[in-house]
Motif scaffolding. Structure first.
Motif, PDB file in Angstrom:
ATOM      1  N   LYS A   2      -6.265 -10.461   3.488  1.00  0.00           N
ATOM      2  CA  LYS A   2      -5.699  -9.116   3.375  1.00  0.00           C
ATOM      3  C   LYS A   2      -4.260  -9.106   3.880  1.00  0.00           C
ATOM      4  N   CYS A   4      -2.368  -6.659   4.428  1.00  0.00           N
ATOM      5  CA  CYS A   4      -2.056  -5.517   5.294  1.00  0.00           C
ATOM      6  C   CYS A   4      -2.221  -5.879   6.766  1.00  0.00           C
ATOM      7  N   ASP A  24     -10.178  -0.043  -0.242  1.00  0.00           N
ATOM      8  CA  ASP A  24      -9.099  -0.320   0.684  1.00  0.00           C
ATOM      9  C   ASP A  24      -9.547  -1.456   1.601  1.00  0.00           C
ATOM     10  N   CYS A  25      -8.712  -1.836   2.519  1.00  0.00           N
ATOM     11  CA  CYS A  25      -9.025  -2.952   3.413  1.00  0.00           C
ATOM     12  C   CYS A  25     -10.207  -2.587   4.315  1.00  0.00           C
ATOM     13  N   ARG A  29      -8.398  -0.211   6.705  1.00  0.00           N
ATOM     14  CA  ARG A  29      -8.485   0.908   5.757  1.00  0.00           C
ATOM     15  C   ARG A  29      -7.174   1.200   5.017  1.00  0.00           C
ATOM     16  N   THR A  30      -6.267   0.262   5.010  1.00  0.00           N
ATOM     17  CA  THR A  30      -5.020   0.412   4.265  1.00  0.00           C
ATOM     18  C   THR A  30      -5.305   0.167   2.793  1.00  0.00           C
ATOM     19  N   PRO A  31      -4.774   0.989   1.910  1.00  0.00           N
ATOM     20  CA  PRO A  31      -4.955   0.732   0.471  1.00  0.00           C
ATOM     21  C   PRO A  31      -4.321  -0.611   0.091  1.00  0.00           C
ATOM     22  N   TYR A  32      -4.960  -1.310  -0.836  1.00  0.00           N
ATOM     23  CA  TYR A  32      -4.423  -2.594  -1.278  1.00  0.00           C
ATOM     24  C   TYR A  32      -3.092  -2.394  -1.978  1.00  0.00           C
TER      25      TYR A  32
END
Length: 122
Positions: A2, A4, A24-25, A29-32
């Motif tokens: 990931k 992020c 998301d991750c 929880r960050t969007p890809y």
């Protein structure tokens, strides 16, 4: 892997997250990122925070010329050396490989052995 948060996730966990409509991750929880430029920006954000995993990862991207980056062995060595100083064992191993094979640098088996040994001892 990931970009992020620089965490690794197994394929099974990734699949389970997708089946639950989590796109998301799973860690932060960050969007890809939707494209290479956004992925590179995420990586550089982690590099600015002195994340050794991110620095090593960016070094790999320069080594292979990924994410729209030009291959640049000077930058690769600089990044991997910084990652080593911050505690990255993988960066030590990567330095050993390039000096062992002479891929982009002058081949130096003694230097390669030193990097391999340091990586193994950590």
């Amino acid at each position: 892997f990931k970009s992020c948060c620089m965490k690794r996730i197994c394929n099974g966990c990734d699949l389970a997250a997708e089946e639950r409509s989590m796109f998301d991750c799973p860690f932060c929880r960050t969007p890809y990122p939707g494209n290479e430029a956004n992925a590179l920006a995420m990586i550089q954000t982690r590099v600015e925070k002195k994340d050794p995993t991110a620095i090593n990862y960016l070094g790999k991207k320069y080594f292979f010329g990924d994410l729209g980056l030009q291959k640049d062995m000077g930058k690769v060595i600089e990044l991997w050396t910084e990652a080593v100083e911050l505690g990255s064992i993988e960066a030590l191993y990567n330095l050993g490989i390039v000096y062992d094979t002479g891929n982009g640098v002058k081949q130096d088996k003694a230097k390669a052995a030193e990097f391999y040994k340091k990586a193994a001892m950590q």
